[in-house]
Design an enzyme around this catalytic site. Structure first.
Site, PDB file in Angstrom:
ATOM      1  N   ASP A  46       0.828  -1.200   0.000  1.00 53.52           N
ATOM      2  CA  ASP A  46       0.000   0.000   0.000  1.00 53.52           C
ATOM      3  C   ASP A  46       0.867   1.258   0.000  1.00 53.52           C
ATOM      4  O   ASP A  46       1.676   1.458   0.901  1.00 53.52           O
ATOM      5  CB  ASP A  46      -0.878   0.024   1.257  1.00 53.52           C
ATOM      6  CG  ASP A  46      -1.745   1.280   1.292  1.00 53.52           C
ATOM      7  OD1 ASP A  46      -2.775   1.276   0.593  1.00 53.52           O
ATOM      8  OD2 ASP A  46      -1.385   2.263   1.975  1.00 53.52           O
ATOM      9  N   TYR A  51       2.494  10.014  -0.271  1.00 48.45           N
ATOM     10  CA  TYR A  51       3.618   9.555   0.561  1.00 48.45           C
ATOM     11  C   TYR A  51       4.969   9.865  -0.107  1.00 48.45           C
ATOM     12  O   TYR A  51       6.015   9.719   0.525  1.00 48.45           O
ATOM     13  CB  TYR A  51       3.556   8.043   0.844  1.00 48.45           C
ATOM     14  CG  TYR A  51       2.283   7.545   1.485  1.00 48.45           C
ATOM     15  CD1 TYR A  51       1.384   8.414   2.099  1.00 48.45           C
ATOM     16  CD2 TYR A  51       1.969   6.188   1.472  1.00 48.45           C
ATOM     17  CE1 TYR A  51       0.206   7.942   2.666  1.00 48.45           C
ATOM     18  CE2 TYR A  51       0.792   5.709   2.047  1.00 48.45           C
ATOM     19  CZ  TYR A  51      -0.083   6.601   2.634  1.00 48.45           C
ATOM     20  OH  TYR A  51      -1.247   6.120   3.194  1.00 48.45           O
ATOM     21  N   LYS A  80      -2.735   5.712  -4.402  1.00 49.39           N
ATOM     22  CA  LYS A  80      -3.914   6.566  -4.194  1.00 49.39           C
ATOM     23  C   LYS A  80      -3.782   7.915  -4.885  1.00 49.39           C
ATOM     24  O   LYS A  80      -2.680   8.490  -4.931  1.00 49.39           O
ATOM     25  CB  LYS A  80      -4.126   6.807  -2.693  1.00 49.39           C
ATOM     26  CG  LYS A  80      -4.103   5.532  -1.861  1.00 49.39           C
ATOM     27  CD  LYS A  80      -4.390   5.788  -0.393  1.00 49.39           C
ATOM     28  CE  LYS A  80      -4.061   4.551   0.434  1.00 49.39           C
ATOM     29  NZ  LYS A  80      -2.675   4.496   0.902  1.00 49.39           N
ATOM     30  N   HIS A 113      -7.890   8.965  -2.191  1.00 47.89           N
ATOM     31  CA  HIS A 113      -7.298   9.023  -0.841  1.00 47.89           C
ATOM     32  C   HIS A 113      -8.223   9.699   0.162  1.00 47.89           C
ATOM     33  O   HIS A 113      -8.336   9.258   1.313  1.00 47.89           O
ATOM     34  CB  HIS A 113      -5.960   9.781  -0.916  1.00 47.89           C
ATOM     35  CG  HIS A 113      -5.010   9.452   0.185  1.00 47.89           C
ATOM     36  ND1 HIS A 113      -3.650   9.461   0.034  1.00 47.89           N
ATOM     37  CD2 HIS A 113      -5.204   9.094   1.470  1.00 47.89           C
ATOM     38  CE1 HIS A 113      -3.065   9.127   1.164  1.00 47.89           C
ATOM     39  NE2 HIS A 113      -3.991   8.900   2.052  1.00 47.89           N
TER      40      HIS A 113
END
Ligand SMILES: NC(=O)c1ccc[n+]([C@@H]2O[C@H](COP(=O)([O-])OP(=O)(O)OC[C@H]3O[C@@H](n4cnc5c(N)ncnc54)[C@H](OP(=O)(O)O)[C@@H]3O)[C@@H](O)[C@H]2O)c1
Length: 314
Positions: A46, A51, A80, A113
């Protein structure tokens, strides 16, 4: 109680119920951790555009795939759409950039997200106001963004699409267009999401728990800056006692509890022993009375750690 190792998705694809979380690790540490996770047996990974680690994850996965299509098919890779990309016309561009950075031909799951949007500022995924709060764009059209995400499936470059951080009303509105293949939300012993899990189960939507161990790094930062109390889930006496009774660790009890509730989980670790521990969950079982006891620890919304309204403190 038997716990299935996979969620079976439309078309028969299998999403491992335990996946590997990748938030908050440097690129170098992440690459090594992903290799350790692959060796430990994780196949579900994931990440998220937000990020800013898709390239590092992609390098580790590509090394392991080694050009073998059969190996790629073993993996379930999730990323995402960032909040700044919550505009229908921007969805394809964000998707393409994620796929490119991951170095993959297709994604197994693409997730919206957040239901809210940040202002779209090229090159800045976390735009902030001078007071440190996020530059939220209130004009998001959730349904239009969802339709644009669904449209990505036509290209064949994403097999499933899902959502994250939506509330019950938003989930029902999305389902009226098309049911998400997955709902990723914060779920752990202090934030048990009983109502949402009930609704998702009625709707037949698999839930994947993020921050299943209580996201200690985030909790510590928020505690220091807000003065709020964030109990360490791993030190809760009830969790410790049940762990001792099964000769398991507190993390294993928390993850097994999540699984026995029918929810998947994506724990993050950069420590090889903990990475192994977090996927070794299959040959023990919590009793009915332990499940009941753990159920009483729930603090509902007050147990939430990943509260986006606190972004001003990050
Ligand atoms: N959709 C979303 O909005 C959203 C939000 C948050 C997170 N996520 C996803 O969910 C993943 C997991 O959540 P998270 O990273 O917030 O937190 P988490 O997995 O609940 O907790 C991670 C923390 O627990 C420690 N840890 C891991 N295994 C342990 C063990 N067996 N014993 C003791 N400590 C252990 C880790 O430290 P070490 O690394 O030192 O082991 C790290 O500090 C993220 O990485 C991300 O992929 C999604």
């Amino acid at each position: 109680m038997t716990v299935e190792k996979y969620f079976v998705l439309q078309g028969g694809d299998r999403m491992p119920r335990i996946g590997f979380g990748t938030w908050q690790a440097s690129d170098e540490v992440l690459e090594k951790s992903v290799s350790d996770a692959l060796s430990a047996g994780y196949r579900h990974f994931d990440t998220a555009r937000a990020y800013e680690n898709e390239a590092a994850l992609g390098r580790a996965l590509t090394r392991w795939i080694g050009g073998e299509q059969t190996r790629r098919k073993e993996l379930f890779v999730v990323t995402k759409l960032p909040p700044g990309g919550n505009r229908p016309d921007l969805v394809p561009e964000y998707f393409n950039n994620s796929l490119k950075d991951l170095g993959l031909d297709y994604l197994d799951m693409y997730i919206m997200h957040t239901p809210f949007a940040f202002e779209h500022i090229p090159g800045d995924l976390h735009p902030k106001n001078p007071d440190g709060s996020m530059r939220v764009d209130l004009s998001t059209d959730l349904i239009a963004v969802w339709k644009a995400i669904l449209k990505l499936k036509e290209s064949g470059r994403v097999r499933h699409v899902g959502v994250s951080n939506v509330n019950e009303e938003q989930l029902r509105r999305l389902c009226a267009v098309e049911k998400p293949a997955c709902l990723q939300i914060e779920v752990h012993v202090l934030c048990q999401q009983k109502s949402m899990i009930g609704i998702a189960s009625e709707l037949g939507i698999p839930i994947v728990a993020y921050s299943p161990l209580g996201s200690k790094a985030l909790a510590d930062v928020l505690a220091a800056k807000t003065g709020r109390e964030y109990p360490d889930l791993l030190s809760l006496p009830i969790v410790q006692r049940i762990a001792d009774a099964h000769s398991r660790t507190a993390a294993q009890v928390l993850l097994r509890y999540t699984l026995q509730r029918g929810v998947g989980a994506i724990p993050k670790s950069t420590n090889p022993a903990r990475i192994q521990q977090n996927i070794s969950l299959w040959n023990f079982e919590l009793t009915e009375s332990e499940l009941k006891e753990l159920s009483t620890v729930d603090r509902g919304e007050n147990g939430r750690i990943c509260d986006f309204s606190l972004s001003i403190y990050l």
